[in-house]
Design a protein around this motif. Structure first.
Motif, short mmCIF file in Angstrom:
data_model
loop_
_atom_site.label_atom_id
_atom_site.label_comp_id
_atom_site.label_asym_id
_atom_site.label_seq_id
_atom_site.Cartn_x
_atom_site.Cartn_y
_atom_site.Cartn_z
N GLN A 84 0.83 -1.21 0.00
CA GLN A 84 0.00 0.00 0.00
C GLN A 84 0.86 1.25 0.00
OE1 GLN A 84 -3.33 0.29 -0.34
NE2 GLN A 84 -2.98 2.51 -0.40
N ALA A 85 1.92 1.26 0.79
CA ALA A 85 2.82 2.41 0.83
C ALA A 85 3.54 2.60 -0.49
CB ALA A 85 3.84 2.23 1.97
N THR A 86 3.95 1.50 -1.12
CA THR A 86 4.61 1.59 -2.42
C THR A 86 3.67 2.13 -3.47
OG1 THR A 86 6.03 -0.30 -1.86
CG2 THR A 86 5.83 0.27 -4.19
N LYS A 87 2.42 1.67 -3.47
CA LYS A 87 1.44 2.17 -4.44
C LYS A 87 1.20 3.66 -4.26
CE LYS A 87 -2.95 1.17 -3.89
NZ LYS A 87 -4.25 0.45 -3.86
N THR A 88 1.03 4.10 -3.02
CA THR A 88 0.81 5.53 -2.76
C THR A 88 2.01 6.36 -3.16
OG1 THR A 88 -0.65 4.95 -0.91
CG2 THR A 88 0.16 7.21 -1.01
N HIS A 89 3.20 5.87 -2.83
CA HIS A 89 4.43 6.62 -3.17
C HIS A 89 4.59 6.77 -4.67
CE1 HIS A 89 8.55 7.96 -3.31
NE2 HIS A 89 8.87 6.89 -4.03
N LEU A 90 4.39 5.70 -5.42
CA LEU A 90 4.55 5.78 -6.88
C LEU A 90 3.52 6.70 -7.51
CD1 LEU A 90 5.32 2.04 -7.76
CD2 LEU A 90 6.92 3.97 -7.70
N TYR A 91 2.29 6.68 -6.96
CA TYR A 91 1.25 7.57 -7.49
C TYR A 91 1.59 9.03 -7.20
CZ TYR A 91 -3.26 9.86 -8.05
OH TYR A 91 -4.27 10.72 -8.43
N TYR A 105 11.85 13.92 -8.46
CA TYR A 105 11.54 13.32 -9.76
C TYR A 105 11.25 14.42 -10.78
CZ TYR A 105 10.91 9.20 -6.82
OH TYR A 105 11.09 8.19 -5.91
N PRO A 106 12.26 15.14 -11.23
CA PRO A 106 12.03 16.22 -12.19
C PRO A 106 11.96 15.70 -13.63
CG PRO A 106 14.35 16.12 -11.63
CD PRO A 106 13.67 15.04 -10.82
N GLY A 107 11.33 16.48 -14.50
CA GLY A 107 11.36 16.20 -15.93
C GLY A 107 10.94 14.80 -16.31
N TRP A 108 11.84 14.15 -17.08
CA TRP A 108 11.54 12.83 -17.61
C TRP A 108 11.48 11.76 -16.54
CZ3 TRP A 108 9.49 12.10 -22.15
CH2 TRP A 108 9.70 13.05 -23.15
N GLN A 109 12.09 12.01 -15.39
CA GLN A 109 12.00 11.03 -14.30
C GLN A 109 10.55 10.87 -13.84
OE1 GLN A 109 14.81 11.35 -11.06
NE2 GLN A 109 16.36 12.30 -12.38
N GLN A 110 9.77 11.94 -13.97
CA GLN A 110 8.35 11.86 -13.62
C GLN A 110 7.62 10.90 -14.56
OE1 GLN A 110 6.49 15.69 -13.49
NE2 GLN A 110 4.46 14.89 -12.95
N PHE A 115 5.33 5.15 -15.40
CA PHE A 115 5.28 3.79 -15.95
C PHE A 115 5.56 2.75 -14.87
CE2 PHE A 115 5.86 6.11 -19.98
CZ PHE A 115 4.85 5.51 -20.72
N ARG A 116 6.39 3.09 -13.89
CA ARG A 116 6.59 2.18 -12.76
C ARG A 116 5.29 1.99 -11.99
NH1 ARG A 116 11.21 4.57 -9.20
NH2 ARG A 116 10.40 2.93 -7.81
N MET A 121 0.42 -1.22 -10.80
CA MET A 121 -1.03 -1.37 -10.76
C MET A 121 -1.48 -2.55 -11.61
SD MET A 121 -2.00 0.77 -8.59
CE MET A 121 -3.76 0.45 -8.81
N LEU A 122 -0.80 -2.79 -12.73
CA LEU A 122 -1.15 -3.93 -13.57
C LEU A 122 -0.92 -5.25 -12.82
CD1 LEU A 122 -1.94 -5.17 -16.30
CD2 LEU A 122 0.47 -5.02 -16.98
N LEU A 123 0.24 -5.35 -12.17
CA LEU A 123 0.54 -6.55 -11.40
C LEU A 123 -0.40 -6.67 -10.19
CD1 LEU A 123 4.44 -6.59 -11.41
CD2 LEU A 123 2.87 -7.87 -12.87
#
Length: 214
Positions: A84-91, A105-110, A115-116, A121-123
Protein backbone atom coordinates in the motif's frame (compact mmCIF):
# COMPACT_ATOMS: atom_id res chain seq x y z
CA UNK A 1 7.80 -4.51 29.12
CA UNK A 2 9.76 -1.32 28.44
CA UNK A 3 8.25 1.99 27.32
CA UNK A 4 9.98 4.01 24.58
CA UNK A 5 8.57 7.53 24.40
CA UNK A 6 9.64 10.00 21.67
CA UNK A 7 12.86 8.08 20.97
CA UNK A 8 14.90 8.61 17.81
CA UNK A 9 15.88 5.24 16.30
CA UNK A 10 16.82 6.66 12.88
CA UNK A 11 19.23 4.28 11.15
CA UNK A 12 19.30 1.90 14.11
CA UNK A 13 19.81 -1.84 13.81
CA UNK A 14 17.79 -4.18 16.02
CA UNK A 15 19.55 -7.55 15.99
CA UNK A 16 18.24 -10.61 17.88
CA UNK A 17 16.39 -8.40 20.36
CA UNK A 18 13.28 -9.04 22.43
CA UNK A 19 10.68 -6.29 22.85
CA UNK A 20 7.89 -8.51 24.19
CA UNK A 21 5.05 -6.35 25.60
CA UNK A 22 7.10 -3.19 25.04
CA UNK A 23 5.43 0.11 24.16
CA UNK A 24 6.61 2.53 21.46
CA UNK A 25 5.06 6.00 21.25
CA UNK A 26 6.12 8.93 19.09
CA UNK A 27 9.36 7.24 18.00
CA UNK A 28 11.27 7.70 14.74
CA UNK A 29 12.25 4.58 12.79
CA UNK A 30 13.48 6.04 9.49
CA UNK A 31 15.99 3.63 7.84
CA UNK A 32 15.84 1.28 10.86
CA UNK A 33 16.69 -2.41 10.28
CA UNK A 34 15.20 -5.37 12.13
CA UNK A 35 16.67 -8.88 12.19
CA UNK A 36 15.38 -11.78 14.29
CA UNK A 37 13.75 -9.34 16.69
CA UNK A 38 10.63 -10.06 18.74
CA UNK A 39 8.43 -6.99 18.36
CA UNK A 40 4.64 -6.56 18.15
CA UNK A 41 3.24 -5.95 14.64
CA UNK A 42 1.26 -2.97 15.99
CA UNK A 43 4.40 -0.93 15.39
CA UNK A 44 3.65 -1.13 11.66
CA UNK A 45 0.59 1.07 12.13
CA UNK A 46 1.56 3.29 15.05
CA UNK A 47 5.25 4.08 14.44
CA UNK A 48 5.68 3.88 10.66
CA UNK A 49 7.52 6.86 9.06
CA UNK A 50 5.40 9.58 7.51
CA UNK A 51 6.78 9.47 3.96
CA UNK A 52 5.40 6.55 1.97
CA UNK A 53 8.75 5.42 0.54
CA UNK A 54 10.24 5.27 4.06
CA UNK A 55 7.12 3.49 5.30
CA UNK A 56 7.55 0.87 2.59
CA UNK A 57 11.21 0.41 3.56
CA UNK A 58 10.21 0.15 7.23
CA UNK A 59 7.52 -2.45 6.49
CA UNK A 60 9.90 -4.40 4.22
CA UNK A 61 12.48 -4.69 6.99
CA UNK A 62 9.86 -5.87 9.48
CA UNK A 63 8.40 -8.27 6.93
CA UNK A 64 11.82 -9.91 6.50
CA UNK A 65 12.21 -9.94 10.28
CA UNK A 66 8.89 -11.71 10.85
CA UNK A 67 9.69 -14.23 8.13
CA UNK A 68 12.95 -15.04 9.92
CA UNK A 69 10.93 -15.71 13.07
CA UNK A 70 8.31 -17.77 11.23
CA UNK A 71 5.55 -15.33 12.20
CA UNK A 72 3.36 -15.70 9.09
CA UNK A 73 0.49 -13.51 10.32
CA UNK A 74 2.74 -10.53 11.11
CA UNK A 75 4.66 -11.03 7.85
CA UNK A 76 1.41 -10.88 5.86
CA UNK A 77 0.42 -7.69 7.68
CA UNK A 78 3.79 -6.13 6.87
CA UNK A 79 3.45 -7.09 3.20
CA UNK A 80 0.04 -5.41 2.94
CA UNK A 81 1.38 -2.18 4.44
CA UNK A 82 4.50 -2.34 2.24
CA UNK A 83 2.46 -2.75 -0.96
CA UNK A 84 0.00 0.00 0.00
CA UNK A 85 2.82 2.41 0.83
CA UNK A 86 4.61 1.59 -2.42
CA UNK A 87 1.44 2.17 -4.44
CA UNK A 88 0.81 5.53 -2.76
CA UNK A 89 4.43 6.62 -3.17
CA UNK A 90 4.55 5.78 -6.88
CA UNK A 91 1.25 7.57 -7.49
CA UNK A 92 2.31 10.69 -5.61
CA UNK A 93 5.72 10.63 -7.32
CA UNK A 94 4.21 11.31 -10.75
CA UNK A 95 0.94 13.01 -9.78
CA UNK A 96 1.65 15.19 -6.74
CA UNK A 97 2.64 18.85 -7.09
CA UNK A 98 4.48 18.90 -3.76
CA UNK A 99 8.02 20.23 -3.84
CA UNK A 100 9.45 17.03 -2.37
CA UNK A 101 8.28 14.90 -5.30
CA UNK A 102 8.93 17.47 -8.02
CA UNK A 103 12.51 18.02 -6.83
CA UNK A 104 13.16 14.29 -6.44
CA UNK A 105 11.54 13.32 -9.76
CA UNK A 106 12.03 16.22 -12.19
CA UNK A 107 11.36 16.20 -15.93
CA UNK A 108 11.54 12.83 -17.61
CA UNK A 109 12.00 11.03 -14.30
CA UNK A 110 8.35 11.86 -13.62
CA UNK A 111 7.41 9.98 -16.81
CA UNK A 112 9.57 7.04 -15.76
CA UNK A 113 7.95 6.78 -12.33
CA UNK A 114 4.52 6.98 -14.00
CA UNK A 115 5.28 3.79 -15.95
CA UNK A 116 6.59 2.18 -12.76
CA UNK A 117 3.25 3.01 -11.11
CA UNK A 118 1.36 1.69 -14.16
CA UNK A 119 3.30 -1.59 -14.06
CA UNK A 120 2.72 -1.88 -10.32
CA UNK A 121 -1.03 -1.37 -10.76
CA UNK A 122 -1.15 -3.93 -13.57
CA UNK A 123 0.54 -6.55 -11.40
CA UNK A 124 -1.74 -5.54 -8.51
CA UNK A 125 -4.80 -6.19 -10.68
CA UNK A 126 -3.48 -9.46 -12.10
CA UNK A 127 -2.31 -11.18 -8.93
CA UNK A 128 -1.99 -8.67 -6.09
CA UNK A 129 1.75 -8.32 -6.75
CA UNK A 130 2.26 -11.98 -5.96
CA UNK A 131 0.12 -12.01 -2.80
CA UNK A 132 -3.48 -12.70 -3.84
CA UNK A 133 -4.79 -15.90 -5.41
CA UNK A 134 -8.26 -14.31 -5.48
CA UNK A 135 -7.04 -11.49 -7.74
CA UNK A 136 -5.48 -14.09 -10.01
CA UNK A 137 -8.83 -15.88 -10.22
CA UNK A 138 -10.51 -12.55 -10.96
CA UNK A 139 -8.05 -11.87 -13.78
CA UNK A 140 -8.81 -15.31 -15.24
CA UNK A 141 -12.54 -14.55 -15.07
CA UNK A 142 -11.96 -11.40 -17.14
CA UNK A 143 -9.91 -13.50 -19.58
CA UNK A 144 -12.76 -15.99 -19.92
CA UNK A 145 -15.15 -13.12 -20.71
CA UNK A 146 -12.85 -11.90 -23.48
CA UNK A 147 -12.44 -15.43 -24.78
CA UNK A 148 -16.22 -15.79 -24.81
CA UNK A 149 -16.56 -12.67 -26.96
CA UNK A 150 -13.88 -13.95 -29.36
CA UNK A 151 -15.60 -17.33 -29.59
CA UNK A 152 -19.00 -15.74 -30.26
CA UNK A 153 -17.59 -13.51 -33.00
CA UNK A 154 -15.51 -16.15 -34.78
CA UNK A 155 -17.31 -19.45 -34.18
CA UNK A 156 -20.93 -18.62 -33.37
CA UNK A 157 -23.35 -15.86 -34.39
CA UNK A 158 -22.31 -12.52 -32.78
CA UNK A 159 -25.83 -11.23 -33.30
CA UNK A 160 -27.22 -13.65 -30.72
CA UNK A 161 -26.86 -12.89 -27.00
CA UNK A 162 -26.84 -16.63 -26.28
CA UNK A 163 -23.65 -16.97 -28.33
CA UNK A 164 -21.68 -14.91 -25.80
CA UNK A 165 -22.87 -17.05 -22.90
CA UNK A 166 -21.98 -20.22 -24.80
CA UNK A 167 -18.57 -18.73 -25.58
CA UNK A 168 -18.01 -17.93 -21.92
CA UNK A 169 -18.99 -21.48 -20.91
CA UNK A 170 -16.58 -23.07 -23.36
CA UNK A 171 -13.72 -20.67 -22.52
CA UNK A 172 -12.37 -22.67 -19.50
CA UNK A 173 -12.14 -25.81 -21.67
CA UNK A 174 -10.26 -23.92 -24.37
CA UNK A 175 -8.03 -22.31 -21.75
CA UNK A 176 -7.09 -25.73 -20.30
CA UNK A 177 -6.43 -27.11 -23.78
CA UNK A 178 -9.30 -29.59 -23.62
CA UNK A 179 -11.06 -28.19 -26.69
CA UNK A 180 -10.19 -26.17 -29.76
CA UNK A 181 -11.96 -25.00 -32.91
CA UNK A 182 -10.72 -24.73 -36.50
CA UNK A 183 -11.94 -21.11 -36.63
CA UNK A 184 -9.30 -20.11 -34.07
CA UNK A 185 -6.23 -18.39 -35.45
CA UNK A 186 -2.78 -19.77 -34.64
CA UNK A 187 -1.85 -16.56 -32.85
CA UNK A 188 -4.92 -16.87 -30.61
CA UNK A 189 -4.12 -20.45 -29.60
CA UNK A 190 -0.52 -19.41 -28.91
CA UNK A 191 -1.59 -16.51 -26.69
CA UNK A 192 -3.98 -18.73 -24.73
CA UNK A 193 -1.31 -21.41 -24.21
CA UNK A 194 1.21 -18.81 -23.05
CA UNK A 195 -1.33 -17.25 -20.68
CA UNK A 196 -2.15 -20.68 -19.26
CA UNK A 197 1.51 -21.39 -18.47
CA UNK A 198 2.04 -17.95 -16.91
CA UNK A 199 -1.09 -18.19 -14.74
CA UNK A 200 -0.12 -21.66 -13.47
CA UNK A 201 3.36 -20.36 -12.65
CA UNK A 202 1.85 -17.37 -10.84
CA UNK A 203 -0.47 -19.60 -8.79
CA UNK A 204 2.37 -21.92 -7.80
CA UNK A 205 4.47 -18.90 -6.83
CA UNK A 206 1.70 -17.60 -4.55
CA UNK A 207 1.22 -21.00 -2.92
CA UNK A 208 4.94 -21.54 -2.37
CA UNK A 209 5.33 -18.12 -0.74
CA UNK A 210 2.34 -18.81 1.51
CA UNK A 211 3.67 -22.18 2.63
CA UNK A 212 7.22 -20.85 3.04
CA UNK A 213 5.96 -18.25 5.52
CA UNK A 214 4.52 -21.11 7.55
Amino acid sequence: GCKFLDCDFTGSKFLSSNFHESLFSGCKFEYAIFEKTQIAPDILETQAPHFENLKARFARSLRTNYQQLGDAESANKAIKIELQATKTHLYEAWHSKKDYYRLKYPGWQQVGVFFRWLWFMLLHFLWGNGESALRLMGALLVLFLLMGVYHACNVLDPGRVRAYWDGFCVAPQVYLGMRTFPQYGHWYVTVIATTRLLSFAALISILIKRFNRR
